[in-house]
Design an enzyme around this catalytic site. Structure first.
Site, mmCIF file in Angstrom:
data_model
loop_
_atom_site.group_PDB
_atom_site.id
_atom_site.type_symbol
_atom_site.label_atom_id
_atom_site.label_comp_id
_atom_site.label_asym_id
_atom_site.label_seq_id
_atom_site.Cartn_x
_atom_site.Cartn_y
_atom_site.Cartn_z
ATOM 1 N N MET A 1 0.923 2.576 2.058
ATOM 2 C CA MET A 1 1.883 2.674 0.956
ATOM 3 C C MET A 1 2.200 1.330 0.314
ATOM 4 O O MET A 1 2.975 1.272 -0.638
ATOM 5 C CB MET A 1 3.191 3.296 1.473
ATOM 6 N N ARG A 2 1.619 0.243 0.840
ATOM 7 C CA ARG A 2 1.954 -1.059 0.281
ATOM 8 C C ARG A 2 1.532 -1.161 -1.184
ATOM 9 O O ARG A 2 2.208 -1.796 -1.996
ATOM 10 C CB ARG A 2 1.311 -2.173 1.102
ATOM 11 N N ALA A 3 0.424 -0.531 -1.549
ATOM 12 C CA ALA A 3 -0.044 -0.595 -2.929
ATOM 13 C C ALA A 3 0.981 0.011 -3.882
ATOM 14 O O ALA A 3 1.228 -0.526 -4.981
ATOM 15 C CB ALA A 3 -1.389 0.117 -3.062
ATOM 16 N N ASP B 1 -4.807 -7.349 2.379
ATOM 17 C CA ASP B 1 -3.752 -6.429 1.963
ATOM 18 C C ASP B 1 -2.411 -7.126 1.814
ATOM 19 O O ASP B 1 -1.499 -6.593 1.164
ATOM 20 C CB ASP B 1 -3.644 -5.295 2.989
#
Length: 678
Positions: A274-276, A193
């Site tokens: 929420m990183r995407a 990720d």
């Protein structure tokens, strides 16, 4: 220093080049993971990127590359007085898979500590990579203790070193680039990720393109400097385009409508966290700047999704990353404005005028974005029946054979490990003495000293300083004072599955649950970097369905097509497993085996089949093979034969329910070796 291969001379690999260039334009994108088969220019492209990066202004003499415009107030070499900075080329720092912890984060300067008696910090690779590129080749093989340190630095933008009396904190913000061959295993989800983008690369099947690759490579090998000179103009133009895109980047507008498309896409593909969303927004902005535009379009969002989401979507570990492009287009249309004035022309001609990758991601479209695992892709209704009229063969009686059944849904299993301390290949299962694990103690070196334990060495030398006539600040150290650090990590094991495929399993309709359990254990072995093998028994004999291999997905495929039927030659299965382990001990003596027998414990066929199975089990116990029996017995009346078999093996029995990591039916059971007291 050797001349790197020019970036613009790379043939094809549009997605790979675009992913790297977007990170050059906007390092905030978060790096790129390059997945692909060997020999596809992964490392060549990454090393060539450094020549295109703008120069970095640094404080003169600072070992931590502080920016003269805003120096780090906590820099170990600081505080820095106001002075004109100097420019240097951006660094590409390579992190070897076998690097030590000290080499990565830095450590006490041993030479100065022993000779001058002072504490001084020697920076590591994280300090060297600050404001540059940190490149990890074969990143999926990186040891876990290094992954932990890398995750901490990537998350905080700083490296903290607390060891051997040294307490140091320094900035460590870098562009993380990794390459890997998926055949050798996947990354830990946490590290996966951390990569902003991912691209898939493969060798071209076009004859003309392959010819051009060979022609250019041979020309480069014959005269690297001359070859680089011929591509200098193209390299300069690309460098200028990157610089222009960096200048334009702060002016790019990301509208609310585009943000809604990004959020809807991430939600539709069920990505975690929420990183995407953030990475997609930054990538779409970089795409617009790369194309020379001040506004992000739907095409930018689509391309950003193909680069930022494949490795983040929920999927089975055996599935290749990818996105359903039809689903992506539907999501963008539904979330986009009703009146879309954009045309269908691609606004970005790509780094060499040849397109931006033709859809991005290097991943072929799939029929469904949420693919089912290979073992569950076939149901009873779609299974191919056994050919009628097939003559009987040993172990495969035509009359009793039944169609293969689909595996039940896989689950997370409890930890099964080999007891004791091994010395096998690096992995994630059992405790082992390793070269690069955590330090657990110190011993006198046997032969050449390789890993100095500083504290133990100083402690051994300290009582003798007056007798040795010490007069200065430095220690007087002799050979007898040196201590070798002992380190402990995790090893990968050989997990050999012995699966009962007899009629008794099929008659009670348990084979689906059994296959689901074995598939779950295979997934666990896949994540822990084990070798696996598969032995099945039914009818009159046992078969080696899969010799020991590192390709766990091959074992899953064999499991899927496994038929059932016939008698239960349990002893034959155990003896076949003994033969497999005997050969593997000769091939790889340091890799310890774990025998996993999946059966209800019943044995039929031949004289005294149960007693014969017991003798076969004691044979494994006499050789110290760690074992576990997965008890598949069900129903109100239970004979407890699997437990008896586990005792003969000197191992442990667990039920299918107890195998689950989230089960409350029993406690965690450790595998016990033969002869080890309970």
């Amino acid at each position: 220093m050797s001349t790197p291969y020019p970036f613009t001379a790379i043939v094809g690999q549009d997605d790979l080049r675009l992913g790297l260039l977007l990170n050059a334009v906007s390092p905030a994108v978060g790096g790129v993971l390059v997945r692909g088969e060997k020999g596809t220019a992964k490392s060549t492209a990454v090393r060539a990127l450094a020549a295109l990066m703008p120069e970095v202004p640094v404080v003169p003499g600072c070992r931590f590359s502080c920016d003269p415009g805003s120096p780090d107030p906590a820099c170990p070499d600081g505080p820095h007085a106001e002075a004109a900075g100097v420019s240097r080329a951006a660094r590409t720092v390579e992190l070897p898979v076998g690097a030590s912890e000290d080499r990565l984060v830095g450590a006490l300067d041993i030479e100065r500590a022993l000779s001058e008696g002072v504490k001084a910090f020697e920076p590591g690779l994280l300090a060297d990579a600050h404001r540059g590129i940190l490149y990890v080749d074969e990143v999926n093989l990186l040891h876990d203790h290094l992954v932990d340190l890398l995750l901490d630095a990537a998350a905080m933008g700083a490296s903290y070193v607390e060891r051997e009396g040294v307490s140091v904190r320094h900035a460590a913000r870098f562009l993380l680039v990794g390459t890997m061959n998926p055949e050798e295993g996947e990354l830990r989800p946490q590290l996966l990720d951390r990569f902003g983008l991912t691209v898939e690369v493969s060798a071209s099947r076009d004859t003309d393109e392959r010819v051009e690759v060979v022609r250019r490579r041979l020309a480069y090998d014959d005269d690297p400097e001359g070859f680089a000179t011929r591509w200098a103009e193209e390299e300069g133009a690309l460098r200028e385009r990157i610089a222009a895109a960096r200048v334009l980047l702060p002016r790019v507008v990301l509208s609310d409508g585009v943000l809604r498309q990004i959020a809807a896409t991430c939600a539709a593909f069920e990505v975690d966290g929420m990183r995407a969303d953030i990475v997609m927004a930054r990538t779409a902005t970089a795409l617009a700047a790369w194309a020379g535009r001040e506004e992000v379009t739907a095409d930018d969002v689509r391309q950003a999704a193909l680069l930022a989401l494949p490795h983040r979507r929920r999927r089975n570990p055996f599935d290749a990353p990818g996105l359903d492009e039809d689903k992506l287009d539907r999501t963008l249309d539904e979330a986009g404005p009703q009146e879309d004035g954009s045309d269908d022309d691609d606004p970005d001609p790509g780094p060499d005028g040849g397109g931006d990758g033709g859809g991005g991601g290097g991943v072929p479209p799939q029929a469904d974005g949420d693919r089912t695992p290979p073992s569950a892709s076939q149901s009873d209704d779609t299974s191919s029946p056994a050919p009628e009229g097939t003559p009987d063969t040993p172990g495969r009686p035509a009359g009793g054979e039944q169609q293969p059944v689909a595996a039940a849904e896989p689950f997370r299993t409890k930890m099964l490990s080999v007891p004791g301390l091994g010395e096998g290949a690096a992995g994630r299962r059992s405790r082992a003495r390793t070269e690069h694990g955590r330090t657990t103690g110190a011993v006198r070196p046997q032969g050449a000293l390789t890993k100095l334990h500083l504290a133990a060495t100083v402690q051994a030398a300290a009582p003798h300083q007056r007798a040795r006539g010490r007069s200065g600040r430095g220690l007087v150290v002799r050979r007898d004072d040196l201590r070798q650090a002992t380190r402990e990590g995790r090893e990968g094991n050989l997990v050999l599955f012995v699966v009962d495929a007899s009629g008794s399993m099929a008659a009670r309709q348990r084979m689906s649950a059994v296959k689901g359990a074995v598939l779950s254990l295979l997934l666990d072995a896949y994540q822990r970097r084990d070798k696996v093998g598969l032995v099945t028994f039914r009818g009159k004999e046992a078969d080696v369905a899969l010799p020991p291999t590192s390709s766990v997905d091959a074992a899953a495929a064999r499991l899927e097509s496994l038929p059932t039927g016939g008698r239960t030659p349990l002893a034959a299965g155990l003896l076949k497993a003994h033969d497999v382990l005997r050969v593997e001990r000769l091939r790889d003596p340091s890799r310890r085996p774990l025998l996993v027998v999946v059966t209800d414990g019943r044995a039929t066929g031949g004289p005294e089949p149960v007693a014969l199975a017991g003798r076969a089990g004691r044979l494994h116990r006499s050789e110290g093979t760690a074992s576990v029996v997965v008890d598949c017995e069900s129903g109100y009346v239970r004979l407890g034969l699997a437990g008896e078999l586990a005792r003969e093996l000197g191992g442990t029995a667990v039920t299918l329910d107890e195998l689950r990591a989230d089960s409350i039916a029993g406690l965690v059971k450790d595998v016990t070796a033969a002869g080890r007291a309970a």
